[in-house]
Structure formats: structure tokens, C-alpha cells
Design an enzyme around this catalytic site. Structure first.
Site, PDB file in Angstrom:
ATOM      1  N   GLU A 187       0.775  -1.214   0.132  1.00 51.34           N
ATOM      2  CA  GLU A 187      -0.027   0.038   0.118  1.00 51.34           C
ATOM      3  C   GLU A 187       0.699   1.142   0.022  1.00 51.34           C
ATOM      4  OE1 GLU A 187      -3.056  -0.478  -0.505  1.00 51.34           O
ATOM      5  OE2 GLU A 187      -2.984  -2.448  -0.227  1.00 51.34           O
ATOM      6  N   TRP A 240       1.944   2.026  -3.295  1.00 50.46           N
ATOM      7  CA  TRP A 240       0.705   2.603  -4.322  1.00 50.46           C
ATOM      8  C   TRP A 240       0.920   4.046  -4.060  1.00 50.46           C
ATOM      9  CZ3 TRP A 240      -2.424   1.610  -7.967  1.00 50.46           C
ATOM     10  CH2 TRP A 240      -2.798   0.465  -8.385  1.00 50.46           C
ATOM     11  N   TRP A 246     -19.353  13.390 -20.527  1.00 55.30           N
ATOM     12  CA  TRP A 246     -19.728  13.182 -19.080  1.00 55.30           C
ATOM     13  C   TRP A 246     -21.018  14.074 -19.232  1.00 55.30           C
ATOM     14  CZ3 TRP A 246     -17.212   9.687 -16.522  1.00 55.30           C
ATOM     15  CH2 TRP A 246     -15.770   9.544 -16.669  1.00 55.30           C
ATOM     16  N   ASN A 276     -11.049   2.913   2.198  1.00 59.46           N
ATOM     17  CA  ASN A 276     -10.725   2.780   0.723  1.00 59.46           C
ATOM     18  C   ASN A 276     -11.508   1.966   0.082  1.00 59.46           C
ATOM     19  OD1 ASN A 276      -8.498   2.818  -1.411  1.00 59.46           O
ATOM     20  ND2 ASN A 276      -8.527   0.788  -0.924  1.00 59.46           N
ATOM     21  N   TRP A 298     -15.339  12.629 -13.476  1.00 60.62           N
ATOM     22  CA  TRP A 298     -14.378  12.109 -12.242  1.00 60.62           C
ATOM     23  C   TRP A 298     -13.769  13.382 -11.637  1.00 60.62           C
ATOM     24  CZ3 TRP A 298      -9.374  13.561 -12.606  1.00 60.62           C
ATOM     25  CH2 TRP A 298      -8.836  13.563 -14.068  1.00 60.62           C
ATOM     26  N   TRP A 347      -9.267   8.481  -8.208  1.00 63.25           N
ATOM     27  CA  TRP A 347     -10.444   8.898  -9.045  1.00 63.25           C
ATOM     28  C   TRP A 347     -10.228   8.401 -10.538  1.00 63.25           C
ATOM     29  CZ3 TRP A 347     -15.429  10.107  -8.285  1.00 63.25           C
ATOM     30  CH2 TRP A 347     -15.685  10.398  -7.004  1.00 63.25           C
TER      31      TRP A 347
HETATM   32  C1  LIG Z   1     -11.294   7.616  -5.162  1.00 65.09           C
HETATM   33  C2  LIG Z   1     -10.049   7.552  -4.110  1.00 65.09           C
HETATM   34  C3  LIG Z   1      -9.674   8.554  -3.627  1.00 65.09           C
HETATM   35  C4  LIG Z   1      -8.382   8.786  -2.699  1.00 65.09           C
HETATM   36  N1  LIG Z   1      -8.018   9.637  -2.283  1.00 65.09           N
HETATM   37  C5  LIG Z   1      -6.906   9.773  -1.399  1.00 65.09           C
HETATM   38  C6  LIG Z   1      -6.268  10.882  -0.813  1.00 65.09           C
HETATM   39  O1  LIG Z   1      -6.757  11.989  -1.076  1.00 65.09           O
HETATM   40  N2  LIG Z   1      -5.509  10.712   0.173  1.00 65.09           N
HETATM   41  C7  LIG Z   1      -4.912   9.645   0.397  1.00 65.09           C
HETATM   42  O2  LIG Z   1      -3.938   9.443   1.205  1.00 65.09           O
HETATM   43  N3  LIG Z   1      -5.332   8.394  -0.058  1.00 65.09           N
HETATM   44  C8  LIG Z   1      -6.188   8.438  -1.148  1.00 65.09           C
HETATM   45  N4  LIG Z   1      -7.020   7.314  -1.498  1.00 65.09           N
HETATM   46  C9  LIG Z   1      -6.391   5.807  -1.252  1.00 65.09           C
HETATM   47  C10 LIG Z   1      -6.883   5.274  -0.152  1.00 65.09           C
HETATM   48  O3  LIG Z   1      -8.492   5.201   0.116  1.00 65.09           O
HETATM   49  C11 LIG Z   1      -6.492   5.831   1.651  1.00 65.09           C
HETATM   50  O4  LIG Z   1      -5.035   6.082   1.286  1.00 65.09           O
HETATM   51  C12 LIG Z   1      -6.756   4.966   2.551  1.00 65.09           C
HETATM   52  O5  LIG Z   1      -8.057   4.770   2.595  1.00 65.09           O
HETATM   53  C13 LIG Z   1      -6.171   5.614   3.882  1.00 65.09           C
HETATM   54  O6  LIG Z   1      -6.525   4.953   4.989  1.00 65.09           O
HETATM   55  P1  LIG Z   1      -5.483   4.150   5.750  1.00 65.09           P
HETATM   56  O7  LIG Z   1      -4.384   5.099   6.313  1.00 65.09           O
HETATM   57  O8  LIG Z   1      -6.122   3.403   6.854  1.00 65.09           O
HETATM   58  O9  LIG Z   1      -4.894   3.176   4.812  1.00 65.09           O
HETATM   59  P2  LIG Z   1      -4.025   1.821   4.970  1.00 65.09           P
HETATM   60  O10 LIG Z   1      -4.750   0.942   4.205  1.00 65.09           O
HETATM   61  O11 LIG Z   1      -3.882   1.521   6.232  1.00 65.09           O
HETATM   62  O12 LIG Z   1      -2.914   2.096   4.165  1.00 65.09           O
HETATM   63  C14 LIG Z   1      -1.419   2.579   4.348  1.00 65.09           C
HETATM   64  C15 LIG Z   1      -1.174   3.663   3.792  1.00 65.09           C
HETATM   65  O13 LIG Z   1      -0.947   3.466   2.464  1.00 65.09           O
HETATM   66  C16 LIG Z   1      -1.222   4.365   1.488  1.00 65.09           C
HETATM   67  N5  LIG Z   1      -2.253   4.118   0.424  1.00 65.09           N
HETATM   68  C17 LIG Z   1      -3.277   2.933   0.830  1.00 65.09           C
HETATM   69  N6  LIG Z   1      -3.748   2.711  -0.458  1.00 65.09           N
HETATM   70  C18 LIG Z   1      -3.482   3.475  -1.360  1.00 65.09           C
HETATM   71  C19 LIG Z   1      -3.811   4.087  -2.489  1.00 65.09           C
HETATM   72  N7  LIG Z   1      -4.788   3.143  -3.241  1.00 65.09           N
HETATM   73  N8  LIG Z   1      -3.523   4.779  -3.230  1.00 65.09           N
HETATM   74  C20 LIG Z   1      -2.347   5.719  -2.663  1.00 65.09           C
HETATM   75  N9  LIG Z   1      -1.875   5.389  -1.401  1.00 65.09           N
HETATM   76  C21 LIG Z   1      -2.633   4.274  -0.789  1.00 65.09           C
HETATM   77  C22 LIG Z   1      -2.074   5.491   2.277  1.00 65.09           C
HETATM   78  O14 LIG Z   1      -0.842   6.439   2.676  1.00 65.09           O
HETATM   79  C23 LIG Z   1      -2.239   4.775   3.521  1.00 65.09           C
HETATM   80  O15 LIG Z   1      -2.315   5.710   4.797  1.00 65.09           O
HETATM   81  C24 LIG Z   1      -8.068   7.050  -2.526  1.00 65.09           C
HETATM   82  C25 LIG Z   1      -8.525   6.018  -2.883  1.00 65.09           C
HETATM   83  C26 LIG Z   1      -9.545   6.432  -3.945  1.00 65.09           C
HETATM   84  C27 LIG Z   1     -10.247   5.047  -4.480  1.00 65.09           C
END
Ligand SMILES: Cc1cc2nc3c(=O)[nH]c(=O)nc-3n(C[C@H](O)[C@H](O)[C@H](O)COP(=O)(O)OP(=O)(O)OC[C@H]3O[C@@H](n4cnc5c(N)ncnc54)[C@H](O)[C@@H]3O)c2cc1C
Length: 462
Positions: free
Chosen positions: A267, A270, A298, A333, A351, A374
Site C-alpha cells: 500500500e 501505491w 460526461w 478505501n 471524475w 479517481w
Molecule cells: C477515489 C479515491 C480517492 C482517494 N484519495 C486519497 C487521498 O486523497 N489521500 C490518500 O492518502 N489516499 C487516498 N486514497 C487511497 C486510500 O483510500 C487511502 O489512502 C486509505 O483509505 C487511507 O486509510 P488508511 O491510512 O487506513 O490506509 P491503509 O490501508 O492502512 O494504507 C496505508 C497507507 O498506504 C497509502 N495507501 C493505501 N492505499 C492507497 C492507494 N490506493 N493509493 C495511494 N496510497 C494508498 C496511504 O498513505 C495509507 O495511509 C484514495 C482512494 C480512492 C479510491
């Protein structure tokens, strides 16, 4: 031993911590005195990329930072206005001979860094910038031919294999020159904002470190099992701390590695994949990453978009997600993906409008990840879900919230309905529960419209 500089400015931006802060550490090593500095933005109306919860979190982070700096003998200097003007003034006033900062990851911050470096040349002072927000910079993980990866999995392999810098400690003292004027710590009034909804997580380094410790001891080992269950405390909840730099990604990585959750480390990859995409393809902020989908039509935002923004679509999982976001500044997420896909594939709304709405409400709003998320959901992004893979909100509920625990928490109208009523559209056009909205669209029908629209666009491009 004499140091290179007598006075240096450290400009805090998205690195609001003292522990393992690369540029701060370097400024303290190289300079007798350090001016810890933060610039407050001076907009005072609704902002496209931030909102009250995010700003409230920032206020708490700054309060904590100021307190921690004071504890080490220094003082945080706050000014408000244009970055170059204020830094230029401060450098002259304080006779600073260097400016230190950690590099930003988005194009706006990078542009300012370049302009600041030129200003430092004009002023005849040194400029030092450091990699800090990411484990690997955008040019460290490239394909064999030197071009950037466009797909996550091949990017993540070398990313995971590369050695990661170890975290350093916390400074012991900070000596700030006396007599420098400072604005007072900001509050929401600074931007004419008012807090709505519930309280968000507390901001600041201490709170962030407590969250990191809890995540490492309680959540990361079982991450793979629970990460897709929105009702469980299954994810780390550290995104706002990574965004604002109240924890160091180096420290988090090494602590998480000990938990042996490869999935969690992926993650973090990512996060850096999207930083890399934004760095090499900054046009994604305006355009579809995948050129095939540029110019895709759109629908105009209408009352359905308004219903989506309020969590009033009649689709329980969508409404629960939006209501969680409005109340807390966070959304799980899995639900972010379903909610974003619903806006783009069921309501056919651009989007870019969803991206902006999320930025205004998410405390963790991160330009690169939000844009990536997005575009992934819309089917237009780097390594996106192919346009024909359209998540069904009802079956997503069955897979990830079958008992409706998450839904019932955020949509109280549905507290007493039987589980199976949350897993399929209501029959006979009746609402699922009194007082709850009838679904505003028919998913099966909208899915076919989306498939036809993407297909037509592709044919027209040929
Ligand atoms: C439409 C959409 C918009 C999003 N907008 C953001 C945003 O503005 N800021 C943001 O930090 N994340 C965003 N995410 C990714 C993800 O949803 C969040 O990082 C996550 O939900 C944060 O919760 P957590 O810290 O418990 O994540 P955990 O699941 O514990 O993951 C650990 C860390 O990994 C990173 N991470 C995890 N998944 C992703 C991912 N798919 N993309 C990038 N980094 C990731 C984050 O920094 C997160 O804190 C988005 C995802 C989607 C589908």
C-alpha cells in the site's frame, strides 16, 4: 566545530514533525541558529482543494509543532501571504544565510521550490532541498530504458526490493534568534471557515505517533484479513499523518516491516506509484491519463450529483460512505472505490468533480493519491480498472458489508431493516425503510449506458 551557516530557515510544509525530519536535521547540523518557519495561506473563501476539517487538522498540527519546538528551546515563526515574498523578507530581516526544506511531491509545491531556489541565488544565500515525503523519489524506480512505469505491479517489485533509508531520531535542541515577529497560531477563523460534522482525528506529532504505535501493534499484522471490511478497524488510519508529515514514512515502513505484512508495504508502494505518475505526467490533473479516454462525454452535474454529495442516493453503501466522509473527513478505501465508481459509471458525472469534492472533505486529501484513485475508478487512469469492470454497489455490499454493520452506523434510517434488504434494490419501487430514499438510478441500466458510451468513444477515436 564551526558550522557552515550562522542562521538558516527551515521551511515546514508537509513535514509537520520534529522526529526524523530530513531537512530540519540537516539545517540543525549545518547552522548555529535555525528559524523554524511556516507560511499560512491567505485565501478566505471556499477553496477548491481543501475544507474546514483539513484546515482544522492543520491547525492542531501547527499547535503541536509550535509546542514541541518551544520545548527544545526554539520558536516557530508564522507568517501569512505569498511564499517567496515572506521568505525573502524573513531572510533579509534575520540575516539568514540558507533556506532548507523537504521537497514537495506535487507540481505546485515543486514550482515554488524552483522559484525559491532562484530567489536564494539573487539574495546570495544557499538553498538546500531534501527527499523526505517518500521512500523513493520519482526517478529512483524506472524501467530499464529509463522511462517511468505506467502500471503498478511492475513498479512495485523494484520499489519493494530497493533498500530503504533508516529513520533518524529527534533533535535535542533548537536555537532560534530572538526578536522575529510571528503571526499567532491559526484557527479556522484565519480562513473564515466553520467546522461541521463530528470531530476528526486529533492532529499533531504526539497523536500521530500514538496512532502509528497502535497500528503497528494491533492492525498491520492482520491487515490483509481485515483491510477490505469497512466496519472493522482493519486499516492503519495513518493517511492524514503521511499527508501532513506528522509521522515519517521511513519510520512507518521499518516498523511495519517487522509485522511481516507484505500487503501493507504494498500500500505504501501505491502511494509512491501515484507520486511518480503525478511527477512524470502532471497533465493528469487536467486530463485522463489514458489518452484513449480524453474527450469522453460526461453528463452535466444535476440533482443526482447533489444527491450523491449529500449521501441521499438510495444506495446504502454509497450513502454510508459519503456520510462517513461528511461527518469525519475520512472514508474507507473500499468504499472510496465504490462511491467513485458509482459517480462516474452510474451517474456518468466527470471524475474531476468527484476528485474536487473529495479534496474539500478528506483530511488526508493528497493530490496524487486522490487523482490516482479517481482515475482508477473512472477507468481512465494509470493501471485503472478496465472500463468494462463496473462494480455493482449491491454485490460490493454483499462482499464487504454483508451484515450491514458499516451501513447501519452511517445511515440510521436503515438500523432496523433485515440484512438482505441492503443487498439488492428494493422491489416495487418502494423505499428500503420509511424515510429512506428510493434508489435514484437502476444500476443494471446505467451500467449498459456506460459500456455503450465508452465503446462508442473508442470507435470514434479509431
Ligand atoms: C477515489 C479515491 C480517492 C482517494 N484519495 C486519497 C487521498 O486523497 N489521500 C490518500 O492518502 N489516499 C487516498 N486514497 C487511497 C486510500 O483510500 C487511502 O489512502 C486509505 O483509505 C487511507 O486509510 P488508511 O491510512 O487506513 O490506509 P491503509 O490501508 O492502512 O494504507 C496505508 C497507507 O498506504 C497509502 N495507501 C493505501 N492505499 C492507497 C492507494 N490506493 N493509493 C495511494 N496510497 C494508498 C496511504 O498513505 C495509507 O495511509 C484514495 C482512494 C480512492 C479510491
Amino acid at each position: 566545530m564551526s558550522k557552515n551557516y550562522s542562521r538558516a530557515i527551515h521551511w515546514f510544509r508537509r513535514d509537520l514533525r520534529l522526529t526524523d525530519n530530513t531537512a530540519l536535521e540537516a539545517s540543525l547540523q549545518e547552522s548555529d541558529q535555525v528559524i523554524p518557519f511556516y507560511l499560512l495561506s491567505n485565501w478566505t473563501k471556499e477553496h477548491l482543494w481543501t475544507g474546514p476539517k483539513r484546515q482544522q487538522f492543520l491547525c492542531e498540527c501547527l499547535e503541536s509543532l509550535a509546542k514541541n519546538i518551544k520545548h527544545l528551546g526554539g520558536s516557530l515563526i508564522l507568517r501569512q501571504g505569498d511564499a517567496l515574498e515572506e521568505l525573502g523578507k524573513l531572510a533579509k530581516e534575520s540575516n539568514a544565510d540558507a533556506i532548507f526544506l523537504n521537497q514537495d511531491v506535487d507540481p505546485f509545491g515543486k514550482e515554488t521550490e524552483q522559484a525559491l531556489s532562484r530567489l536564494c541565488d539573487e539574495l546570495g544565500i544557499a538553498f538546500h532541498s531534501f527527499k523526505d515525503a517518500a521512500l523513493h523519489g520519482p526517478d529512483e524506480v524506472l524501467k530499464g530504458d529509463g522511462s517511468p512505469y505506467r502500471v503498478y505491479t511492475p513498479y512495485s517489485k523494484p520499489w519493494l526490493a530497493l533498500e530503504k533509508a533508516k529513520p533518524k531520531g529527534k533533535p535535542r535542541s533548537i536555537a532560534t534568534p530572538a526578536g522575529l515577529a510571528s503571526e499567532k497560531l491559526p484557527s479556522l477563523d484565519t480562513w473564515n471557515l466553520k467546522l461541521d460534522g463530528m470531530e476528526t482525528l486529533p492532529g499533531g506529532e504526539k497523536a500521530a505517533r500514538a496512532r502509528m504505535k497502535a497500528a503497528v501493534s494491533e492492525r498491520i499484522e492482520t491487515y490483509e484479513k481485515y483491510r477490505d471490511v469497512p466496519s472493522a478497524p482493519g486499516t492503519s488510519r495513518l493517511s492524514q499523518d503521511l499527508r501532513w508529515g506528522t509521522i515519517s514514512v521511513r519510520e512507518l515502513f521499518h516498523r511495519a516491516k517487522e509485522c511481516r505484512s507484505q500487503q501493507y508495504l504494498k500500500e505504501l508502494a501505491w502511494r509512491e506509484f501515484y507520486f511518480t505518475i503525478l511527477h512524470h505526467f502532471p497533465e493528469v490533473l487536467e486530463l485522463e491519463f489514458n489518452k484513449d479516454w480524453r474527450g469522453l462525454p460526461w453528463d452535466e452535474p444535476d440533482e443526482k450529483f447533489e444527491a450523491w454529495k449529500k449521501g441521499q442516493t438510495g444506495f446504502p453503501i454509497i450513502d454510508a460512505g459519503i456520510r462517513e466522509l461528511l461527518a469525519t473527513g475520512f472514508m474507507h478505501n473500499r468504499v472510496r472505490m465504490v462511491v467513485a465508481m458509482f459517480l462516474t459509471k452510474d451517474l456518468h458525472i466527470d471524475w474531476r468533480l468527484g476528485e474536487q469534492f473529495f479534496m474539500q472533505h478528506l483530511v488526508d486529501g493528497e493530490i496524487a493519491a486522490n487523482n490516482g484513485g479517481w482515475q482508477w475508478s473512472a477507468g481512465t487512469g494509470a493501471d485503472a480498472a478496465p472500463y468494462f469492470r463496473i462494480q455493482n454497489p449491491w454485490s460490493q455490499t454483499k462482499s464487504h458489508d454483508a451484515k450491514g454493520l458499516y451501513i447501519r452506523k452511517w445511515v440510521p434510517e436503515l438500523a432496523d431493516v433485515p440484512e438482505k434488504a441492503l443487498l439488492a434494490p428494493p422491489e416495487n419501487g418502494q423505499p428500503i425503510a420509511p424515510g429512506y430514499v428510493i434508489p435514484i438510478v437502476d444500476h443494471s441500466h446505467e451500467r449498459l449506458l456506460t459500456l455503450a458510451r465508452f465503446k462508442k468513444h473508442r470507435e470514434e477515436q479509431r
